[in-house]
Design an enzyme around this catalytic site. Sequence first.
Site, PDB file in Angstrom:
ATOM      1  N   SER A  85       0.858  -1.186   0.000  1.00 33.50           N
ATOM      2  CA  SER A  85       0.000   0.000   0.000  1.00 33.50           C
ATOM      3  C   SER A  85       0.894   1.236   0.000  1.00 33.50           C
ATOM      4  O   SER A  85       1.885   1.303   0.722  1.00 33.50           O
ATOM      5  CB  SER A  85      -0.927  -0.006   1.217  1.00 33.50           C
ATOM      6  OG  SER A  85      -0.203  -0.158   2.429  1.00 33.50           O
ATOM      7  N   MET A  86       0.524   2.221  -0.833  1.00 36.28           N
ATOM      8  CA  MET A  86       1.409   3.365  -1.057  1.00 36.28           C
ATOM      9  C   MET A  86       0.699   4.702  -0.873  1.00 36.28           C
ATOM     10  O   MET A  86       1.097   5.703  -1.448  1.00 36.28           O
ATOM     11  CB  MET A  86       2.006   3.268  -2.462  1.00 36.28           C
ATOM     12  CG  MET A  86       2.765   1.980  -2.710  1.00 36.28           C
ATOM     13  SD  MET A  86       3.446   1.838  -4.383  1.00 36.28           S
ATOM     14  CE  MET A  86       1.938   1.627  -5.354  1.00 36.28           C
ATOM     15  N   GLY A  87      -0.379   4.730  -0.095  1.00 37.97           N
ATOM     16  CA  GLY A  87      -1.069   5.977   0.174  1.00 37.97           C
ATOM     17  C   GLY A  87      -1.620   6.608  -1.093  1.00 37.97           C
ATOM     18  O   GLY A  87      -2.312   5.972  -1.889  1.00 37.97           O
ATOM     19  N   ALA A  88      -1.279   7.869  -1.301  1.00 32.98           N
ATOM     20  CA  ALA A  88      -1.777   8.603  -2.464  1.00 32.98           C
ATOM     21  C   ALA A  88      -1.262   8.038  -3.780  1.00 32.98           C
ATOM     22  O   ALA A  88      -1.828   8.328  -4.847  1.00 32.98           O
ATOM     23  CB  ALA A  88      -1.402  10.078  -2.345  1.00 32.98           C
TER      24      ALA A  88
ATOM     25  N   GLY B 185      -1.377   4.893  -4.530  1.00 28.99           N
ATOM     26  CA  GLY B 185      -2.151   3.710  -4.854  1.00 28.99           C
ATOM     27  C   GLY B 185      -1.595   2.467  -4.191  1.00 28.99           C
ATOM     28  O   GLY B 185      -1.081   2.524  -3.072  1.00 28.99           O
TER      29      GLY B 185
ATOM     30  N   GLY C  53      -4.587   0.639   6.366  1.00 28.41           N
ATOM     31  CA  GLY C  53      -3.938  -0.607   5.970  1.00 28.41           C
ATOM     32  C   GLY C  53      -4.634  -1.830   6.542  1.00 28.41           C
ATOM     33  O   GLY C  53      -4.737  -2.868   5.883  1.00 28.41           O
ATOM     34  N   ASP C  54      -5.125  -1.704   7.777  1.00 27.58           N
ATOM     35  CA  ASP C  54      -5.857  -2.810   8.399  1.00 27.58           C
ATOM     36  C   ASP C  54      -7.167  -3.064   7.652  1.00 27.58           C
ATOM     37  O   ASP C  54      -7.567  -4.211   7.436  1.00 27.58           O
ATOM     38  CB  ASP C  54      -6.148  -2.490   9.860  1.00 27.58           C
ATOM     39  CG  ASP C  54      -4.893  -2.110  10.627  1.00 27.58           C
ATOM     40  OD1 ASP C  54      -3.826  -2.667  10.318  1.00 27.58           O
ATOM     41  OD2 ASP C  54      -4.979  -1.253  11.530  1.00 27.58           O
TER      42      ASP C  54
END
Length: 307
Positions: free
Chosen positions: A219-222, A224, A250-251
């Site tokens: 997961s990479m936030g903004a 994607g 993330g959870d």
Amino acid sequence: MITGVCLNPSFDKTVEVDALALGEVNRIRSVRVDMGGKGVNVAVVARRLGLDALCIGCMGEQGAQHFTRLMDAEGLPHRFLTVPGAVRTNLKVVSRDGKGVTELNEPGAPLSGKAMEDFFALAKEEAARSEYVVLTGSLPPGCPDNTYGELIRAMGGTRCILDAGGPVLRLGAEAGPFLIKPNLAELEQALGAQLRTLRAIRDAALIFLRKGASHVVVSMGAMGAMYVSEARTLYAPALRVEARSTVGAGDAMVGGMLLGLQKSGDMAQAFRYGIAAGAASVMTEGTQLIHPADFERLVSQVKVQEV
């Protein structure tokens, strides 16, 4: 059955200030307290999305009754061992000026060798009737970095999902988990390198496939998220939603992937569900995690492409 492992639960206290000023008096505008701990969060999301889920772990005896009442109020089945000490409190300071969330996390109650021995026995018992076991969150004092890896080995052939960073991720991956789901910072921490391109992130994921993981989601936030296996690489841009809090996203993503796996057994579908669940989570304040209606609305908006 989905089983979430939480060795270091917490009370998550979220406060809002107009603008956080270090070294000065800050006036709190709102406050809320939720139960926390990443393993708890995953199990809560799974339950809200309609899955059978259980949370197991250890917690300090001080505050255990209150924490148990919160799990009961959520309708979350649980089996926790109590140990000397207190359930930790994590403080999350949300600055209304758009400068993000500052987190102050306590270490938690230490676990003795006897407590870990008892918990391993509990984990093996529950793993025998679980389809997936999720191991995630910080380790309390007294737990070596290979704790999750040893738990994965102890649970035999149960499909395990590991969400961790640094040496905990490196050592856990060597135990052959079904899936690892680090965020970008955790992946960089594990490898001791900055990853600035999608190709670099994919190559980093391949390292963990060679270590023993079957699937990797980053997961990479903004930016994607990316899914990598030996057979394919998928990328999904982040959904545009009104972000109120990224805590627990993330959870929620792991919980969404579990729903996709339960419904279809297909990793591409699970990845799509995970993106939607993570986006739905950031739409809630504090650590409220997810509203199923938001998730259902967002699933159709997820765009997944081969890389």
